[in-house]
Design a protein around this motif. Structure first.
Motif, mmCIF file in Angstrom:
data_model
loop_
_atom_site.group_PDB
_atom_site.id
_atom_site.type_symbol
_atom_site.label_atom_id
_atom_site.label_comp_id
_atom_site.label_asym_id
_atom_site.label_seq_id
_atom_site.Cartn_x
_atom_site.Cartn_y
_atom_site.Cartn_z
ATOM 1 N N SER A 54 0.396 -0.977 0.070
ATOM 2 C CA SER A 54 -0.019 0.188 -0.366
ATOM 3 C C SER A 54 0.825 0.979 -0.096
ATOM 4 O O SER A 54 1.905 1.208 0.313
ATOM 5 C CB SER A 54 -1.036 -0.214 1.786
ATOM 6 N N ASP A 55 0.228 2.577 0.074
ATOM 7 C CA ASP A 55 1.235 3.919 -0.012
ATOM 8 C C ASP A 55 1.618 4.042 1.170
ATOM 9 O O ASP A 55 1.843 5.123 1.259
ATOM 10 C CB ASP A 55 0.107 4.460 -0.623
ATOM 11 N N LYS A 56 1.162 3.561 2.249
ATOM 12 C CA LYS A 56 1.115 4.048 3.652
ATOM 13 C C LYS A 56 2.922 3.866 4.246
ATOM 14 O O LYS A 56 3.335 2.998 3.531
ATOM 15 C CB LYS A 56 0.745 3.214 4.692
ATOM 16 N N LYS A 57 2.975 4.321 5.134
ATOM 17 C CA LYS A 57 4.202 4.163 5.542
ATOM 18 C C LYS A 57 4.110 3.200 6.164
ATOM 19 O O LYS A 57 2.833 2.256 7.005
ATOM 20 C CB LYS A 57 4.244 5.633 6.661
ATOM 21 N N SER A 106 -4.828 3.736 10.472
ATOM 22 C CA SER A 106 -4.544 4.449 9.418
ATOM 23 C C SER A 106 -3.635 5.097 8.595
ATOM 24 O O SER A 106 -3.917 5.187 7.904
ATOM 25 C CB SER A 106 -5.325 5.570 9.926
ATOM 26 N N GLU A 107 -2.851 5.312 9.456
ATOM 27 C CA GLU A 107 -1.189 5.981 8.819
ATOM 28 C C GLU A 107 0.063 4.910 8.502
ATOM 29 O O GLU A 107 0.443 5.081 7.582
ATOM 30 C CB GLU A 107 -0.608 7.012 9.592
ATOM 31 N N PHE A 108 -0.060 3.823 8.799
ATOM 32 C CA PHE A 108 0.823 2.588 9.403
ATOM 33 C C PHE A 108 0.859 1.499 8.225
ATOM 34 O O PHE A 108 -0.657 0.710 9.338
ATOM 35 C CB PHE A 108 2.275 3.162 10.195
ATOM 36 N N ASP A 109 1.492 0.501 8.035
ATOM 37 C CA ASP A 109 1.456 -0.322 7.669
ATOM 38 C C ASP A 109 2.313 -1.104 8.714
ATOM 39 O O ASP A 109 3.864 -0.395 9.268
ATOM 40 C CB ASP A 109 1.723 -1.649 6.584
ATOM 41 N N ASP A 159 9.869 4.185 -0.986
ATOM 42 C CA ASP A 159 8.828 3.572 0.878
ATOM 43 C C ASP A 159 9.405 4.566 1.953
ATOM 44 O O ASP A 159 11.073 5.007 2.221
ATOM 45 C CB ASP A 159 8.708 2.079 1.339
ATOM 46 N N SER A 160 8.223 4.818 2.398
ATOM 47 C CA SER A 160 9.176 5.081 4.369
ATOM 48 C C SER A 160 8.720 4.093 5.233
ATOM 49 O O SER A 160 7.764 4.064 5.469
ATOM 50 C CB SER A 160 8.214 6.823 4.535
ATOM 51 N N VAL A 161 10.359 3.939 5.883
ATOM 52 C CA VAL A 161 10.313 2.585 6.440
ATOM 53 C C VAL A 161 10.907 3.498 7.789
ATOM 54 O O VAL A 161 11.684 3.496 7.932
ATOM 55 C CB VAL A 161 11.462 1.573 6.232
ATOM 56 N N PHE A 170 15.528 3.692 2.251
ATOM 57 C CA PHE A 170 13.591 4.240 2.633
ATOM 58 C C PHE A 170 13.614 4.320 4.081
ATOM 59 O O PHE A 170 12.616 4.424 5.212
ATOM 60 C CB PHE A 170 13.085 2.904 1.946
ATOM 61 N N ILE A 171 14.852 4.197 5.094
ATOM 62 C CA ILE A 171 14.691 4.069 6.382
ATOM 63 C C ILE A 171 14.751 5.114 7.401
ATOM 64 O O ILE A 171 16.058 5.870 6.798
ATOM 65 C CB ILE A 171 16.294 2.623 7.346
#
Length: 365
Positions: A84-87, A135-138, A169-171, A196-197
């Motif tokens: 998904s596009d979530k963080k 709602s904001e993160f996986d 990604d934003s991890v 991405f970290i």
């Protein structure tokens, strides 16, 4: 001058041995993979040489549900977890005393149980929308064989992250205890770039080790020996030993940890400490923890001059000697509670710590 040359030589040897692909590294770290099952041993060797994924480590994606009795079906192999596009949040657990190098390869059921043992409350807080995290993160969860070297586990964590996330990604990694050290190896320049970290939150990580993993500290105290012996008898556990070399450290006679010294020196030179926010638990009274072991550990540390700790990790070690981006002290939480694990899931200490972690991630995008 001679000491600096020796340190540089040790740094070169450690990373040459750990991060090269020559077969001789297996002989050097053979004790990592001792097993009565030859198939297990062969699988671990191939994993260590980078030819197969390590069967004792795995990244799961977590599906929120409604019941607090979490089902194993909520944990899905990350390779099959819907993108998904979530963080992305990645939780990394700490030391697991229940497994040894010689044990059979860990089943998925056991891997999931290892995760729950550390992060059950945190999983439920996420599932129930605490601080709107779901709602904001996986949410992903990484598990590994903790008795193996942090150098081995960190390098393999790097491969796992690289295989499952892209540079867009934003991890954000949330690592408890030993998990923070594994993550530091993962992000070291010697492992490779992981752009991405965005940030790492460490919860009670012994960045400068713990006295309870140092043989010299255990001495003749029966309880200290019981608390610490399960650490020092394995490669991974021995690498949690206290070091005097950390910034602002209280000196412990004879304490040293070359692995952590080399790792921390590498971070200072690279400036990577600015990717870390360190949380430290501080028991203002050694009876305020929920775990007998950590309350007793707190008393032993106090008597040895370590007046601030979570019962196993001293505050300066957990704070990375004030060298991280930000240091946050958490009042009256023992070492286990620093992973959101309170006896009552709805305890305000657990809820507030989870919310604070999510808030710090939001404030440091």
């Amino acid at each position: 001058m001679l000491r600096n040359k020796r340190i540089r030589l040790v740094i070169f040897l450690i990373f040459t041995i750990i991060f090269s692909s020559e077969a001789c590294i297996y002989n050097f770290y053979r004790k990592e993979f001792v097993s009565e099952d030859k198939k297990n041993e062969e699988a671990l060797l191939l994993a260590f040489l980078g030819l197969l994924p390590n069967p004792n480590q795995k990244l799961f994606g977590f599906f929120p549900a409604t019941s607090r009795n979490l089902s194993n079906s909520q944990f899905l192999n990350a390779e099959w977890f819907p993108k998904s596009d979530k963080k992305k949040l990645v939780f990394v657990h700490g030391w697991n005393p229940a497994e040894r190098d010689s044990d059979p390869i860990t089943s998925d059921e056991k891997k999931i149980q290892n995760i729950k043992n550390t992060f059950l409350n945190g999983l439920i807080h996420f599932q129930e929308g605490r601080n709107s995290a779901s709602s904001e993160f996986d949410l992903y969860l990484y598990t590994y064989r903790t008795s193996n070297s942090i150098l081995v586990n960190g390098r393999q964590f790097y491969s796992t992250l690289r295989a499952n996330f892209s540079d867009t990604d934003s991890v954000y990694i949330v690592a408890h205890s030993m998990g923070g050290l594994v993550t530091r190896v993962t992000l070291s320049r010697e492992s490779g770039e992981l752009p991405f970290i965005r940030l790492v939150i460490t919860l009670a990580t012994p960045h400068f080790g713990s006295p309870f993993a140092s043989r010299g500290f255990l001495g003749s105290n029966p309880f200290a020996n019981e608390l610490g012996s399960y650490l020092v008898d394995t490669q991974g556990g021995s690498e949690l030993a206290y070091t005097n070399a950390g910034n602002l450290q209280t000196t412990l006679n004879g304490a040293n940890n070359l692995v952590l010294d080399v790792l921390n020196d590498s971070y200072i030179k690279s400036g990577l400490n600015t990717k870390f926010i360190s949380f430290a638990g501080i028991l203002s009274n050694c009876s305020l923890g929920e775990t007998f072991y950590y309350n007793t550990g707190c008393t032993i540390l106090n008597n040895a001059g370590f007046t601030q700790s979570d019962g196993i990790v001293t505050v300066n070690s957990a704070q990375l000697g004030n060298m991280s981006l930000k240091q946050i002290n958490v009042s009256d939480c023992d070492h286990s509670m620093m992973a959101f694990q309170t006896s009552n899931i709805d305890d305000t200490k657990s809820l507030n710590l989870f919310s604070q972690v999510i808030s710090e991630i939001r404030n440091n995008p």
